[in-house]
Scaffold this active site. Structure first.
Site, PDB file in Angstrom:
ATOM      1  CE1 TYR A 141      -3.204  -2.600  -0.055  1.00 12.53           C
ATOM      2  CE2 TYR A 141      -3.895  -1.916   2.330  1.00 12.53           C
ATOM      3  CZ  TYR A 141      -4.148  -2.855   0.926  1.00 12.53           C
ATOM      4  OH  TYR A 141      -5.079  -3.947   0.957  1.00 12.53           O
ATOM      5  CE  LYS A 192       0.390 -17.775  -2.673  1.00 16.09           C
ATOM      6  NZ  LYS A 192      -0.549 -18.727  -2.643  1.00 16.09           N
ATOM      7  CG  ASP A 224      -3.039 -19.776  -0.709  1.00 18.33           C
ATOM      8  OD1 ASP A 224      -2.491 -19.863   0.266  1.00 18.33           O
ATOM      9  OD2 ASP A 224      -2.873 -20.626  -1.785  1.00 18.33           O
ATOM     10  CG  ASP A 248      -7.368  -3.897   3.629  1.00 18.89           C
ATOM     11  OD1 ASP A 248      -8.374  -3.608   4.544  1.00 18.89           O
ATOM     12  OD2 ASP A 248      -7.162  -2.977   2.834  1.00 18.89           O
ATOM     13  CG  ASP A 252     -12.968  -5.855   5.977  1.00 19.91           C
ATOM     14  OD1 ASP A 252     -12.476  -5.284   6.987  1.00 19.91           O
ATOM     15  OD2 ASP A 252     -13.624  -5.119   5.217  1.00 19.91           O
TER      16      ASP A 252
END
Ligand code: NAD
Length: 357
Positions: A141, A192, A224, A248, A252
């Site tokens: 980001y 990852k 994943d 992020d 959620d």
């Protein structure tokens, strides 16, 4: 002396939910001798209206001088047509970076009284109590270079950079291990590393940090798989540590396991224990001014502030127990109401929690 708290009510339902948290502060002061100095300042749309700036300099100065900041929420339709640089949400982003808050904490705790509110089966979510620690100021980001360019053949190409320095990984990993010590002493680091070098380094540095925390069990999981495990069996996790972008998304997902956005608090921590505490939801303009918003996420954010930044865990326990008791008694705001329960408004929910302290 427990410390100083800057209170930023903000916009929409912000002022009314923060008012309930302040009633709880008063209740703890009167009955249990809490020493907490509080003052209020402007942020978001309310600050734009008064000063033209969503984060006036005076607010940032006061936030830096405080031990903790308690925020309601910012934003609303009134300010949506403004230039993106001076929108209410920009004020919050500038506050986070101005305070150097690099670790975002999002607990996903299922109150057993609300098991029916989750979209997952009760037997999957009852007992859920996990804490996501998300890196907040690094990664893709913020990474450079970034942009959209036009290639020689005229085709457009968008690009971003996932970049992590060792020091950035180490400091957020330490936060996760320290928090695990106050919980079930398990950290699962999510990356990852099989595909992304930046997160291969992430994994290596987390392993190094773990050597200083022999009493905390560390495991690693690919993101994943973690997304799948959060839906399959979320109770397997204690503390989940992850990068900015993965956090992020996963936070959620985890918040929805518990059913209601109006119940979930969050914290963002920087050096020296300083922190910004806020509900995970926004300013809910669709219900603002109607005395129906759920104040519990904000009241539980206050509890987190007392626990993590103000060294008053017993006060935090009192708040959490009071919330639980009120739910046991069947009181519900509209967002968590179900058949047979007593529907109450924002103010009445705040009063009930104060009475139950
Ligand atoms: P939102 O979280 O404000 O609302 C989503 C839905 O959840 C709405 O239907 C709302 O009524 C409901 N809801 C939210 N909080 C609730 C509560 N405490 N009790 C009962 N119901 C609740 O998200 P949105 O509608 O996408 O955004 C509204 C505004 O809030 C936008 O301006 C957005 O930019 C801003 N926002 C601010 C923050 C923040 O301040 N941290 C976070 C997200 C969104």
């Amino acid at each position: 002396m427990n410390g100083r708290m800057l209170v930023l009510p903000g916009d929409g339902i912000g002022p009314s939910i923060v008012a309930q948290a302040m009633k709880v502060v008063d209740g703890l002061r009167d009955r249990y001798g809490l020493h907490l100095e509080t003052e209020e300042a402007l942020i978001g749309g309310a600050a734009i209206d008064a000063t033209g700036d969503p984060l006036p300099a005076a607010t940032l100065t006061r936030a830096r001088a405080a031990d903790v900041v308690l925020l309601g929420a910012v934003g609303g339709p009134k300010w949506e047509s403004l230039d993106i640089k001076i929108r209410p949400e920009k004020g919050l982003l500038r506050l986070r970076s101005g305070l150097g808050l690099y670790a975002n904490l999002r607990p996903a705790l299922l109150h057993p009284q609300l098991a029916g509110a989750s979209t997952l089966k009760p037997e999957v979510v009852v007992g859920l109590d996990l804490l996501i620690v998300r890196e907040l100021t690094g990664g893709i980001y913020f990474g450079e270079p970034r942009g959209v360019r036009t290639l020689a053949n005229g085709e457009r190409e968008g690009y971003n950079t996932e970049v992590y320095r060792e020091s950035e990984i180490r400091r957020v990993a330490k936060v996760a291990f320290e928090l695990a010590r106050r919980r079930d002493r398990r950290v699962c680091s999510v990356d990852k590393a099989n595909v992304l070098e930046a997160t291969e380094l992430w994994r290596n540095v987390v392993d190094e940090v773990a050597r200083d925390y022999g009493d905390v069990a560390l495991s690693h999981m690919y993101v994943d798989n973690c997304a799948m495990q959060l839906v399959r069996n979320p109770r397997q996790f204690d503390v989940l540590l992850t990068t900015n972008m993965f956090g992020d998304i996963l936070s959620d997902l985890a918040s929805m396991l518990t059913g209601s956005i109006g119940m979930l608090p969050s914290a963002s921590l920087g050096e020296g224990g300083r922190g910004l505490y806020e509900p995970i939801h926004g300013s809910a303009p669709d219900i603002a001014g109607r005395d129906i918003a759920n104040p519990i996420a904000t009241i539980l954010s206050l509890a987190m502030a007392l626990r993590y930044s103000l060294d008053a865990p017993a006060m935090a326990d009192r708040i959490e127990a009071a919330v639980s008791r009120v739910l046991d008694n069947g009181l519900r705001t509209a967002d968590i109401w179900s058949e047979g329960m007593t529907r109450v408004g924002t103010g009445a929910m705040g009063d009930a929690i104060v009475s139950a302290l």
